[in-house]
Design an enzyme around this catalytic site. Sequence first.
Site, short mmCIF file in Angstrom:
data_model
loop_
_atom_site.label_atom_id
_atom_site.label_comp_id
_atom_site.label_asym_id
_atom_site.label_seq_id
_atom_site.Cartn_x
_atom_site.Cartn_y
_atom_site.Cartn_z
N SER A 57 -3.16 -7.04 -112.88
CA SER A 57 -1.86 -7.57 -113.26
C SER A 57 -1.69 -7.48 -114.77
O SER A 57 -2.68 -7.56 -115.51
CB SER A 57 -1.73 -9.04 -112.84
OG SER A 57 -0.56 -9.64 -113.40
N TYR A 90 -4.77 -17.58 -112.77
CA TYR A 90 -4.44 -16.24 -112.27
C TYR A 90 -4.64 -15.19 -113.36
O TYR A 90 -5.27 -14.15 -113.13
CB TYR A 90 -3.00 -16.21 -111.76
CG TYR A 90 -2.57 -14.85 -111.25
CD1 TYR A 90 -2.94 -14.41 -110.00
CD2 TYR A 90 -1.79 -14.01 -112.05
CE1 TYR A 90 -2.55 -13.16 -109.54
CE2 TYR A 90 -1.39 -12.77 -111.59
CZ TYR A 90 -1.77 -12.35 -110.33
OH TYR A 90 -1.39 -11.10 -109.88
#
Length: 250
Positions: free
Chosen positions: A146, A159
């Site tokens: 990501s 995250y």
Amino acid sequence: MTSQNNPVAIVTGGATGVGRACVLQLAKRGFDVFLNYSRSESDALQTASDAGAFGTTITPVKCDVSQDAEVRAMLDRLRQQHGRLDVVVNNAAMTDFVPYSDLEGLTEAKWDRVLAVNLKGTFFVSRAAAELLTAGQGGAIVNVSSVAAITGMGSSIAYAASKAGVNSMTKSLAKTLAPKVRVNAVCPGPIDSRWIREGIPGWSIDEMVADYPIPKPSSPDDIADAVIFFALGTSMTTGQILSVDGGQTL
């Protein structure tokens, strides 16, 4: 029917979103695919049916990638069924949408679960697959990371940290598994998918990307295109981190 001549891939988190797009693109290119899922059985069965229309064998397999024993059992089943493995797509991931300012809201339990799935799961699958990948002509691992790993901003601090770990581990595994296995990572920016729509109801992804050089969110296929490139479109690329983000990280 399973053919020993078909190349074989495993896609974790393959039922929906980017994982589904990867399964379909691999099947279209003649791959038999192990489609891993953890909860979305109906979606997994639908994706398997859709991908199977290309004439290859698609096998849905329920497995929590954060559990090493389950991962090893899944890869043992793949070995028995196909006898080979050419591509691993580590796409399975989870998050909790916790505002960065809410430090107390990011509990130890949430930290542990995010790291277990996103970071440990990626390692467990790569480790369990390594022997099969190196047994043949070589193969490829593609980790779906990501841009949060690069910017530090995402659905939660946990995250972003987990994906930064994935990027670092990508480089470590690329060195460890060379020369027979190439290991690379794709870092998506905002994706128009159920992940964001359900995670932040009422939030506008279009507003978020409005000032990007390419002012639109990615589709799952946009990310799958990059995954396929790393898996099949290059033979001299390893340990690389590619942002697919409309220019967000420029």
